[in-house]
Design a protein around this motif. Structure first.
Motif, short mmCIF file in Angstrom:
data_model
loop_
_atom_site.label_atom_id
_atom_site.label_comp_id
_atom_site.label_asym_id
_atom_site.label_seq_id
_atom_site.Cartn_x
_atom_site.Cartn_y
_atom_site.Cartn_z
N SER A 99 0.84 -1.21 0.00
CA SER A 99 0.00 0.00 0.00
C SER A 99 0.87 1.25 0.00
CB SER A 99 -0.92 0.01 1.22
OG SER A 99 -1.78 -1.11 1.19
N GLU A 100 1.99 1.20 0.71
CA GLU A 100 2.85 2.39 0.77
C GLU A 100 3.55 2.62 -0.57
OE1 GLU A 100 5.24 2.40 4.28
OE2 GLU A 100 3.49 2.28 5.59
N VAL A 101 3.92 1.56 -1.25
CA VAL A 101 4.49 1.73 -2.58
C VAL A 101 3.41 2.25 -3.54
CG1 VAL A 101 5.45 0.50 -4.58
CG2 VAL A 101 6.33 0.04 -2.27
N ALA A 102 2.19 1.70 -3.43
CA ALA A 102 1.09 2.16 -4.28
C ALA A 102 0.86 3.66 -4.09
CB ALA A 102 -0.19 1.38 -3.97
N ALA A 103 0.89 4.11 -2.83
CA ALA A 103 0.69 5.55 -2.56
C ALA A 103 1.79 6.36 -3.22
CB ALA A 103 0.66 5.78 -1.06
N PHE A 147 -5.57 2.81 -1.84
CA PHE A 147 -4.82 1.88 -0.99
C PHE A 147 -4.66 2.44 0.42
CE2 PHE A 147 -3.85 0.73 -5.30
CZ PHE A 147 -3.76 -0.65 -5.27
N ASP A 148 -5.67 3.18 0.84
CA ASP A 148 -5.60 3.85 2.14
C ASP A 148 -6.14 2.94 3.25
OD1 ASP A 148 -5.18 5.81 4.01
OD2 ASP A 148 -7.12 6.80 3.63
N TYR A 149 -5.57 1.77 3.35
CA TYR A 149 -6.02 0.79 4.35
C TYR A 149 -5.33 1.05 5.68
CZ TYR A 149 -7.20 -1.67 0.01
OH TYR A 149 -7.68 -2.01 -1.24
N GLN A 150 -6.09 0.96 6.75
CA GLN A 150 -5.51 1.15 8.07
C GLN A 150 -5.20 -0.18 8.75
OE1 GLN A 150 -4.77 4.34 8.95
NE2 GLN A 150 -5.52 4.63 6.84
#
Ligand code: SF4
Length: 676
Positions: free
Chosen positions: A468-472, A480-483
């Motif tokens: 998710s951090e790479v996607a951002a 991809f803002d999953y917590q």
């Protein structure tokens, strides 16, 4: 001490585990897969959770780096490759070790946002032929039965499966059922005599890849003796006459069995209504693997022995989440949620649900093809997640050379030193079993929670978070803002609802209101559900297909090498290798050789032998045993370059693949031997 309810991370049985932070491990008596049982690997999990050898911080070009530096570099390299060479110039290679949430995010990023389908997985090595066979026969990748069928069957046929070592708790369940009901029969079809054979009333020591000749012979026998279910095939199956004609054209003696052995098996099958055929890698890992699967399915469809208690074909998966990976579309020829990549309506549903800028329109590269593309310089950026292809793929020396040609390689892993990590530019430290939260699906479609009971060590992060951090950083942050993993699981279930107007087997509605934190092991579409009991399949006409399959002409090299697993090791031993107890079982690389061959070659027990193919060679210790037939060898695949300098077994194995599934033929390798 408080114990956490979680799931074993090894095989596809998916046993429930109670785990304590001090390493105490017990079987979960309430888990419907194992009812408290564990095998040697599961019981030793507490011995594998130390931090020795762990990758605890990101590394860039061999030096420690902070997360921002490493993630910025990964995103920048993938963006640059896509901008210069297009989306098909990048690839993900994932793993059946990933959890559903990790797999879902990786698949979404590649297929919906990068816009290519170049995400494949080591599950390609495990059950891709079953997927292809299921889809040809049923119209969907559906496992019809449930584990309870193993206890309700009158006859269990184990094909290409050393269940006693590779799915031990299922083996224990069958052994217990047979002890309680001695009239239950077990047939073991395998070129080797294995620990599983001990339970069998009949061992059929077929020739390698003799399965199609055998099951075609069975189908022809059933047809010729009037033992088909004519009403079932008339109402629910297409293709029966053509498949039966093809079966009649086969020569059952090509199976390598005697007429008496064939007659005994055919009669037993024909006389028994409740038959479960369990099959595994000996069927799937072949250049005719998909046809083997369909030869088995044909017999069940032709007799209506499917969808009923104690009756049906049953593919057991090797990995803890091979099924979950299939469900979220973690293979290069699938879309998420059992939707079809080559169906424009399905693609539209997924793209609208993801609100994605693009969506792949054609299948991506399957595992072997993916690394061939690396060798040809077509892949400019590669991300390997939670697996070790430089050791586990066939022709592993060739795969290593291919990875070395990729300009940018990133791995996310729990261990620092692996054959693949040695070739990577960036290493991203992932949390491991006991440190991360998520879900897995076992071989009977049961989704269970893996729960953390240990703190995340060092600066490790879960795979879904890293992705998710790479996607951002690639500009896709909103999607991809999953917590937390529960957010991803909820989205996966919501996608299923959004696609509910499309006829599929996958139905996750039972999870719609589930409390993720307290989720109990739950089967989809509902507990104890068998598919096809009503005779309705998922092809557009509602009927199943019998597929005409032809037994291959078998090559007869002087020696055929078969590969597989040991009882107490898992894959490339990164975790099970930590347990002295597990390592004591079979402590070094070896090759099984028949006593007659050994005498002819002058091999004494314990001597060193070179086993060689056109791809590579390994020096292995000879284990002289009549478990293998003359002309055949068997070697386990666990030892990597990290622990042996005398060549690995997968440097010998062939990258030849099944034409339908792309699954490599790891079981039948033409080799030569030399003795020291
Ligand atoms: Fe784990 Fe499989 Fe053993 Fe169960 S049978 S404890 S899932 S390795």
């Amino acid at each position: 001490m408080s114990m956490t309810r979680t799931t074993c991370p090894y095989c596809g049985v998916g046993c429930g585990v109670l785990a304590g932070a001090d390493g105490t491990i017990k079987g979960d008596p309430d888990h419907p897969a194992n009812f408290g049982r564990l095998c040697s690997k599961g019981a030793a999990l507490g011995e594998t959770i130390d931090l020795e050898g762990r990758l605890l911080h990101p590394k860039v070009n061999g030096a420690d780096a902070d997360w921002d530096t490493a993630l910025d570099l990964v995103a920048q390299k993938f963006r640059a490759a896509i901008a210069e060479h297009g989306p098909e110039s990048v690839a993900f290679y994932a793993s059946g070790q990933l959890l559903i949430e990790d797999y879902y995010v990786a698949n979404k990023l590649m297929k919906g946002f990068i816009g290519a389908a170049n995400i494949d997985t080591n599950s390609r090595l495990c059950m891709a032929s079953s997927v292809a066979g299921h889809k040809r026969a049923f119209g969907t990748d559906t496992v019809p039965g449930i584990y309870a069928d193993l206890e309700q069957a009158e006859l269990i046929v184990l094909v290409g499966s050393n269940l006693a070592w590779c799915h031990p708790v299922l083996y224990q369940r069958i052994a217990a059922a047979k002890a309680a009901r001695p009239g239950m029969h077990v047939v073991n079809i395998d070129p080797r005599r294995t620990a599983t054979t001990d339970l069998a009333d009949m061992h059929l020591q077929i020739a390698p890849d003799g399965d199609i000749a055998l099951f075609n012979g069975l189908l022809a026998h059933l047809a010729d003796t009037g033992q088909l279910d004519a009403a079932f095939t008339k109402n629910h199956v297409n293709g029966a006459p053509v498949a039966i004609d093809a079966a009649r054209a086969s020569d059952p003696s090509q199976s390598g069995l005697t007429p008496q052995e064939l007659a005994n098996f055919f009669d037993l099958w024909a006389q028994t209504k409740r038959v479960v055929t369990v099959y595994s890698q000996g069927v799937n890992q072949a250049s005719c693997g998909t046809d083997k699967v369909n030869a088995i399915l044909n017999c069940h469809l032709a007799t209506g022995r499917i969808g009923h208690p104690g009756a049906g074909p049953f593919s057991v998966t090797g990995q803890p989440n091979a099924m979950g990976g299939r469900e979220v579309g973690g293979l290069a020829n699938m879309l998420a949620n059992h939707l079809e990549l080559d169906n424009a309506d399905h693609r539209q549903v997924v793209q609208e649900f993801w609100d994605s800028p693009t969506i792949c329109t054609k299948p991506g590269l399957k595992a072997v093809d993916l690394f061939e593309a690396c060798a040809k310089g077509k892949i400019k950026a590669l991300w390997v997640m939670s697996t070790n292809p430089a050791a586990s793929l066939p022709d592993s020396d060739g795969v290593s050379a291919a990875i070395a040609k990729v300009p940018f390689v990133v791995t996310s892993d729990i261990m620092e030193k692996t054959d693949t990590n040695d070739l990577a530019h960036v290493l991203l430290p992932a949390t491991g079993w006991g440190e991360k939260d998520g879900t897995v699906t076992n071989s009977e479609r049961r989704i269970s929670r893996q729960r953390a009971f240990l703190p995340a060590p060092g600066s490790t992060r879960p795979d879904w978070k890293i992705l998710s951090e790479v996607a951002a950083r690639m500009g896709f942050g909103d999607a991809f803002d999953y917590q937390k993993p529960a957010d991803i699981f909820a989205e996966y279930v919501a996608l299923d609802k959004a696609a509910s107007h499309i006829a599929r087997d996958l139905d996750l509605s039972i999870f719609a209101d589930a409390d993720y934190a307290r989720l109990i092991p739950t089967q989809w579409p509902r507990d104890d559900h068998r598919f096809f009991a009503n005779g309705r399949f998922f092809h557009p006409d509602g009927k199943a297909r019998m597929i005409a399959v032809t037994a291959p002409i078998l090559a007869k090299p002087r020696f055929t090498l078969n590969t597989g697993r040991n009882r107490d090791q898992w894959h490339t031993m990164t975790r099970t290798g930590k347990s002295a107890r597990l390592c004591a079982h079979l402590a070094e690389p070896y090759v099984e050789v028949n006593p007659i061959d050994a005498a002819e070659l002058g091999v004494t027990p314990g001597a060193l032998m070179t086993v060689e193919s056109i791809y590579g060679r390994a020096i292995l210790r000879a284990l002289v045993t009549s478990r293998v037939a003359q002309g055949q060898l068997f070697a386990p695949m666990h030892w990597t370059r990290q622990c042996t300098t005398s060549g690995t077994v997968n440097s010998i194995t062939t990258p030849r693949v099944d034409p339908f599934s792309g699954q490599p033929a790891l079981k039948s390798n033409a080799v030569t031997v030399q003795v020291y």
